[in-house]
Design a protein around this motif. Structure first.
Motif, PDB file in Angstrom:
ATOM      1  N   TYR A  36      75.502  54.674  87.885  1.00  0.00           N
ATOM      2  CA  TYR A  36      76.122  54.216  89.309  1.00  0.00           C
ATOM      3  C   TYR A  36      77.713  54.169  88.948  1.00  0.00           C
ATOM      4  CZ  TYR A  36      71.460  53.395  90.450  1.00  0.00           C
ATOM      5  OH  TYR A  36      70.131  53.553  90.839  1.00  0.00           O
ATOM      6  N   GLU A  37      78.187  53.739  87.651  1.00  0.00           N
ATOM      7  CA  GLU A  37      79.574  53.745  87.147  1.00  0.00           C
ATOM      8  C   GLU A  37      80.221  54.928  87.332  1.00  0.00           C
ATOM      9  OE1 GLU A  37      81.893  51.069  83.833  1.00  0.00           O
ATOM     10  OE2 GLU A  37      79.945  52.026  83.357  1.00  0.00           O
TER      11      GLU A  37
ATOM     12  N   GLU B 226      77.733  51.441  97.799  1.00  0.00           N
ATOM     13  CA  GLU B 226      76.354  51.486  97.395  1.00  0.00           C
ATOM     14  C   GLU B 226      76.227  51.710  96.040  1.00  0.00           C
ATOM     15  OE1 GLU B 226      72.507  51.192  97.693  1.00  0.00           O
ATOM     16  OE2 GLU B 226      73.682  50.938  99.367  1.00  0.00           O
TER      17      GLU B 226
ATOM     18  N   LYS C  66      77.034  48.491  94.299  1.00  0.00           N
ATOM     19  CA  LYS C  66      75.833  47.496  94.669  1.00  0.00           C
ATOM     20  C   LYS C  66      74.933  47.909  93.616  1.00  0.00           C
ATOM     21  CE  LYS C  66      72.812  45.583  98.110  1.00  0.00           C
ATOM     22  NZ  LYS C  66      72.468  45.832  99.496  1.00  0.00           N
ATOM     23  N   ALA C  67      74.567  49.034  93.563  1.00  0.00           N
ATOM     24  CA  ALA C  67      73.324  49.564  92.763  1.00  0.00           C
ATOM     25  C   ALA C  67      73.566  49.409  91.172  1.00  0.00           C
ATOM     26  CB  ALA C  67      73.104  50.876  93.146  1.00  0.00           C
ATOM     27  N   GLY C  68      74.629  49.276  90.860  1.00  0.00           N
ATOM     28  CA  GLY C  68      75.167  49.214  89.357  1.00  0.00           C
ATOM     29  C   GLY C  68      75.530  47.915  89.019  1.00  0.00           C
ATOM     30  N   ASN C  69      75.487  46.892  90.144  1.00  0.00           N
ATOM     31  CA  ASN C  69      75.939  45.626  89.927  1.00  0.00           C
ATOM     32  C   ASN C  69      77.536  45.372  89.411  1.00  0.00           C
ATOM     33  OD1 ASN C  69      75.714  42.796  90.230  1.00  0.00           O
ATOM     34  ND2 ASN C  69      74.856  42.645  88.115  1.00  0.00           N
ATOM     35  N   LEU C  70      78.458  46.303  89.863  1.00  0.00           N
ATOM     36  CA  LEU C  70      79.680  46.533  89.606  1.00  0.00           C
ATOM     37  C   LEU C  70      80.457  45.861  90.579  1.00  0.00           C
ATOM     38  CD1 LEU C  70      79.593  50.300  88.813  1.00  0.00           C
ATOM     39  CD2 LEU C  70      79.616  48.479  87.036  1.00  0.00           C
ATOM     40  N   SER C  71      81.581  45.080  90.231  1.00  0.00           N
ATOM     41  CA  SER C  71      82.375  44.395  91.194  1.00  0.00           C
ATOM     42  C   SER C  71      83.605  45.324  91.707  1.00  0.00           C
ATOM     43  CB  SER C  71      83.069  43.115  90.496  1.00  0.00           C
ATOM     44  OG  SER C  71      83.824  43.531  89.288  1.00  0.00           O
TER      45      SER C  71
END
Length: 85
Positions: free
Chosen positions: A31-32, A61, A64-69
């Motif tokens: 995701y990153e 998306e 969100k999926a990678g829990n990244l800000s």
């Protein structure tokens, strides 16, 4: 394929490569990397381009999926911005 011939070049600003690279990275759970590609793509798409909403949705998306800000730091994009000035 086009992506395979260009994927080694991390400095690319080719829209097709960035778009497809983002999709492939997302499907792999990277995701990153997906966020990095789509954020770079967003930087080269003109305002109000029909692709802008899709890119924003994909980027959101991936974050969100990678829990990244936020998208990861993109040194290549920063260097390109400096060269424009």
């Amino acid at each position: 394929s086009l992506l395979e011939s260009k994927k080694v070049n991390a400095r690319t600003f080719e829209p097709k490569i960035l778009l497809l690279g983002g999709f492939i990275a997302y499907q792999k759970g990277e995701y990153e990397k997906a966020a990095l590609y789509w954020n770079r793509l967003k930087s080269i798409v003109p305002p109000n381009d029909p692709m802008e909403q899709m890119i924003d949705a994909n980027l959101a998306e991936a974050l969100k999926a990678g829990n990244l800000s936020a998208p990861p730091k993109d040194i290549v994009l920063e260097q390109a911005d400096k060269m424009k000035r």
